[in-house]
Scaffold this motif. Structure first.
Motif, PDB file in Angstrom:
ATOM      1  N   GLY A 232      -9.195 -69.361  34.700  1.00 51.71           N
ATOM      2  CA  GLY A 232      -9.983 -68.445  33.873  1.00 51.71           C
ATOM      3  C   GLY A 232     -11.111 -69.162  33.135  1.00 51.71           C
ATOM      4  O   GLY A 232     -10.888 -70.190  32.498  1.00 51.71           O
ATOM      5  N   LEU A 233     -12.291 -68.608  33.257  1.00 52.04           N
ATOM      6  CA  LEU A 233     -13.440 -69.098  32.503  1.00 52.04           C
ATOM      7  C   LEU A 233     -14.061 -67.919  31.777  1.00 52.04           C
ATOM      8  O   LEU A 233     -13.747 -66.765  32.071  1.00 52.04           O
ATOM      9  N   LEU A 234     -14.947 -68.222  30.869  1.00 53.57           N
ATOM     10  CA  LEU A 234     -15.703 -67.143  30.236  1.00 53.57           C
ATOM     11  C   LEU A 234     -17.094 -67.659  29.929  1.00 53.57           C
ATOM     12  O   LEU A 234     -17.299 -68.867  29.762  1.00 53.57           O
ATOM     13  N   TYR A 235     -18.050 -66.742  29.897  1.00 56.12           N
ATOM     14  CA  TYR A 235     -19.410 -67.112  29.508  1.00 56.12           C
ATOM     15  C   TYR A 235     -19.436 -67.027  27.985  1.00 56.12           C
ATOM     16  O   TYR A 235     -19.242 -65.954  27.415  1.00 56.12           O
ATOM     17  N   GLY A 236     -19.650 -68.159  27.333  1.00 55.37           N
ATOM     18  CA  GLY A 236     -19.475 -68.225  25.878  1.00 55.37           C
ATOM     19  C   GLY A 236     -20.297 -67.235  25.079  1.00 55.37           C
ATOM     20  O   GLY A 236     -21.514 -67.193  25.209  1.00 55.37           O
ATOM     21  N   PRO A 237     -19.636 -66.449  24.219  1.00 58.45           N
ATOM     22  CA  PRO A 237     -20.358 -65.597  23.271  1.00 58.45           C
ATOM     23  C   PRO A 237     -20.660 -66.356  21.973  1.00 58.45           C
ATOM     24  O   PRO A 237     -21.456 -65.920  21.156  1.00 58.45           O
ATOM     25  N   THR A 238     -20.002 -67.500  21.773  1.00 58.16           N
ATOM     26  CA  THR A 238     -20.133 -68.353  20.601  1.00 58.16           C
ATOM     27  C   THR A 238     -19.284 -69.594  20.892  1.00 58.16           C
ATOM     28  O   THR A 238     -18.631 -69.650  21.932  1.00 58.16           O
ATOM     29  N   ASN A 239     -19.297 -70.608  20.023  1.00 59.91           N
ATOM     30  CA  ASN A 239     -18.682 -71.881  20.421  1.00 59.91           C
ATOM     31  C   ASN A 239     -17.690 -72.499  19.442  1.00 59.91           C
ATOM     32  O   ASN A 239     -17.487 -73.707  19.472  1.00 59.91           O
TER      33      ASN A 239
ATOM     34  N   GLY B 222     -12.118 -58.831  23.257  1.00 57.32           N
ATOM     35  CA  GLY B 222     -12.372 -57.524  23.883  1.00 57.32           C
ATOM     36  C   GLY B 222     -13.417 -57.553  24.978  1.00 57.32           C
ATOM     37  O   GLY B 222     -13.785 -58.616  25.489  1.00 57.32           O
ATOM     38  N   PRO B 223     -13.927 -56.367  25.336  1.00 56.75           N
ATOM     39  CA  PRO B 223     -14.789 -56.232  26.521  1.00 56.75           C
ATOM     40  C   PRO B 223     -16.176 -56.841  26.366  1.00 56.75           C
ATOM     41  O   PRO B 223     -16.929 -56.891  27.340  1.00 56.75           O
ATOM     42  N   GLU B 224     -16.520 -57.315  25.164  1.00 57.07           N
ATOM     43  CA  GLU B 224     -17.817 -57.975  25.030  1.00 57.07           C
ATOM     44  C   GLU B 224     -17.842 -59.320  25.723  1.00 57.07           C
ATOM     45  O   GLU B 224     -18.902 -59.879  25.998  1.00 57.07           O
TER      46      GLU B 224
ATOM     47  N   LYS C 221     -26.092 -67.476  25.307  1.00 55.23           N
ATOM     48  CA  LYS C 221     -24.803 -66.846  25.071  1.00 55.23           C
ATOM     49  C   LYS C 221     -24.746 -65.576  25.910  1.00 55.23           C
ATOM     50  O   LYS C 221     -25.789 -65.044  26.298  1.00 55.23           O
ATOM     51  N   PHE C 222     -23.545 -65.095  26.134  1.00 59.92           N
ATOM     52  CA  PHE C 222     -23.431 -63.789  26.790  1.00 59.92           C
ATOM     53  C   PHE C 222     -22.466 -62.920  25.995  1.00 59.92           C
ATOM     54  O   PHE C 222     -21.351 -63.327  25.678  1.00 59.92           O
ATOM     55  N   ARG C 223     -22.944 -61.722  25.644  1.00 63.24           N
ATOM     56  CA  ARG C 223     -22.063 -60.715  25.040  1.00 63.24           C
ATOM     57  C   ARG C 223     -22.351 -59.422  25.773  1.00 63.24           C
ATOM     58  O   ARG C 223     -23.506 -58.968  25.799  1.00 63.24           O
ATOM     59  N   ASP C 224     -21.306 -58.857  26.345  1.00 61.73           N
ATOM     60  CA  ASP C 224     -21.510 -57.652  27.151  1.00 61.73           C
ATOM     61  C   ASP C 224     -21.626 -56.447  26.222  1.00 61.73           C
ATOM     62  O   ASP C 224     -20.725 -55.615  26.128  1.00 61.73           O
ATOM     63  N   GLU C 225     -22.758 -56.399  25.524  1.00 61.83           N
ATOM     64  CA  GLU C 225     -23.015 -55.354  24.529  1.00 61.83           C
ATOM     65  C   GLU C 225     -22.888 -53.969  25.183  1.00 61.83           C
ATOM     66  O   GLU C 225     -23.312 -53.776  26.320  1.00 61.83           O
ATOM     67  N   VAL C 226     -22.314 -53.016  24.439  1.00 64.60           N
ATOM     68  CA  VAL C 226     -22.176 -51.659  24.970  1.00 64.60           C
ATOM     69  C   VAL C 226     -23.554 -51.098  25.282  1.00 64.60           C
ATOM     70  O   VAL C 226     -23.785 -50.511  26.335  1.00 64.60           O
ATOM     71  N   ARG C 227     -24.466 -51.264  24.331  1.00 63.80           N
ATOM     72  CA  ARG C 227     -25.801 -50.698  24.502  1.00 63.80           C
ATOM     73  C   ARG C 227     -26.866 -51.772  24.327  1.00 63.80           C
ATOM     74  O   ARG C 227     -27.458 -51.901  23.262  1.00 63.80           O
TER      75      ARG C 227
END
Ligand code: ATP
Ligand code: MG
Length: 446
Positions: free
Chosen positions: A103-110, A90-92, A138-144
């Motif tokens: 496509g790449l992503l900034y890892g939220p976990t591994n 999802g959007p996190e 890590k990066f997680r696009d937290e809502v808040r």
């Protein structure tokens, strides 16, 4: 370090954007600077604490036999398509496209990346058991994103992954992690309580979260007060001894302790009423056993002694390294500022010169500084031409556990003052006695 040459941008005003005390104190003490919502620079003082925490994590993981490595922050999207989590996350998840439209992503976990590494190199049970870990952003696009580094978008985590032949072996890996985490948090001056947790999107049914009790915590927690009396101390643990590890896990999981996600009112009612506690907690770590979820999806298999090919049993185990800086402050501060536990303090001892420029005072401070450095310690010498009150307030704010104050009056009798930040107690003593005392506190010889 001489304060006159250091970079310690303390704030006089209380920043209005900070809702909780750790965030306020980190900003005021010049530890962090926000660059964007949930994204921070670690200024020198904050950076030192972060590194201390990492060091403790590394030392305790080494004792448990877990092996450090480093994986990148950016990961290929295709790996996450294999596990099915590319869409599920999802959007996190921060998704990036490179110049070749890949496509790449900034890892939220591994989990995916470590499983890929494992399957590329391991094919026999003989390589097991194996636990690899790294400390990485890590990066997680937290809502808040809020509360400063406690809920950032970019944050630093220790994440470790165990690979085992059988479920039983993987449970032992789980126990090793629990035991090593207990000591890890204790060395940081924290009481972190393992609580049975909900498995969430990572999946699996065997998981504990570690929570630090604090009013500002985001989780509601229910526990038997008996668990807060347990201490790990410096007991020696043989991490290969399954029964010994299990006994420690049993000791810490016997008293009732759960978050609102797994709370069971009926079980809680069985705890004697005077020991029943409801409070709030900050999650500073979590351990998971999730079996063959990723190894099956991604083909991480090994050949058994009998010649069969089976998917490995895995778990993942995280510590919120950057969140811990905030959590420690939440657990250890007063109205003057931070009170660092000795295990993570950015400098071991402050030195305050009450009359900068006075030949004797300057010489005494320099002698104390040199002696502490010679013992392998890291003092912070406030050598600025400032009022005593401002120097004391600054030292109290940044929270060094010990302070040696040098002034002309005491020095006439060869005396300096040693002050404990936590109790506020001061004691006059000779210069060498003060140096020795600091050496004893940190168990280094002068
Ligand atoms: P939370 O429930 O707080 O969102 P989580 O359960 O999603 O966290 P895990 O995947 O278990 O997080 O990550 C391991 C550890 O990393 C957590 O126990 C926590 O200490 C830390 N952590 C998770 N999210 C953040 C964040 N946004 N900012 C700082 N630390 C975090
Ligand atoms: Mg968690």
């Amino acid at each position: 370090m001489r304060l006159s040459r250091y970079f310690l941008p303390v704030l006089k005003e209380t920043p209005s954007e900070a809702q909780i005390v750790s965030h306020r104190l980190m900003l005021r003490a010049g530890m962090i600077k926000q660059n964007a919502a949930g994204i921070y620079s670690w200024l020198p003082l904050g950076f030192k604490v972060l590194k201390k925490i990492e060091q403790i994590v590394h030392e305790e993981q080494a004792k448990a036999g877990h092996i450090p490595m480093l994986m990148p922050t950016l990961q290929p999207a295709d790996l996450w398509r294999e596990s099915g989590r590319y869409d599920a996350y999802g959007p996190e998840m921060l998704r990036v496209t490179d110049r070749h439209e890949r496509g790449l992503l900034y890892g939220p976990t591994n989990e995916e990346m470590i499983t890929d590494i494992f399957r590329s190199h391991v094919s026999s049970y003989k390589a097991l058991p194996l636990t690899l870990y790294h400390i990485q952003w890590k990066f997680r696009d937290e809502v808040r994103p809020r509360f400063g580094v406690m809920r950032g978008r970019e944050f630093c985590m220790k994440d470790g992954y165990n690979f085992d032949l059988t479920q039983e072996d993987a449970f032992h890996a789980y126990n090793r992690h629990m035991v090593s985490y207990l000591r890890t948090y204790e060395r940081m001056g924290l009481k972190a309580i393992p609580m049975r947790a909900d498995s969430g999107p990572i999946g699996g049914d065997n998981t504990h979260e570690f929570l630090v009790l604090a009013e500002t915590g985001e989780s509601e927690v229910f526990y038997d007060a008996a668990i807060t009396d347990l201490t790990f101390g410096d007991r020696s643990v043989d991490f290969d001894d399954r029964a010994a590890c299990q006994a420690i896990v049993d000791e810490w999981t016997a008293p009732y302790a759960r978050t609102d996600e797994t709370h069971d009112a009926e079980m809680f009612d069985k705890v004697p009423e005077e020991r029943r506690r409801t409070s709030r907690g900050i999650e500073v770590g979590q351990i998971f056993y999730f079996g063959t979820k990723y190894s099956e999806a991604m083909g991480a298999t090994v050949v058994t002694p009998e010649g069969d090919r089976v998917p490995v049993h895995m778990g993942s185990h995280g510590i919120g390294v950057s969140r811990l800086v905030g959590a420690i402050i939440e657990a250890s501060h007063d109205d003057k500022g931070i009170v660092w536990p000795e295990g993570v303090t950015p400098f071991h001892c402050g030195i305050v010169n009450l009359r900068q420029g006075d030949g004797d005072c300057d010489a005494a401070c320099e002698r104390v500084e040199a002696a502490l450095i010679a013992m392998g310690l890291d003092p912070l010498y406030d050598d600025r031409d400032e009022r005593a009150g401002a120097k004391f307030a600054g030292m109290d704010l940044i929270g060094l556990p010990w302070r040696i104050t040098v002034g002309p009056r005491g020095l006439k009798d060869g005396k300096v003052e040693l002050t404990c930040r936590r109790t506020g107690d001061s004691e006059e003593m000779g210069i060498d006695a003060a140096i020795d005392r600091i050496g004893q506190i940190y168990s280094v010889a002068s």
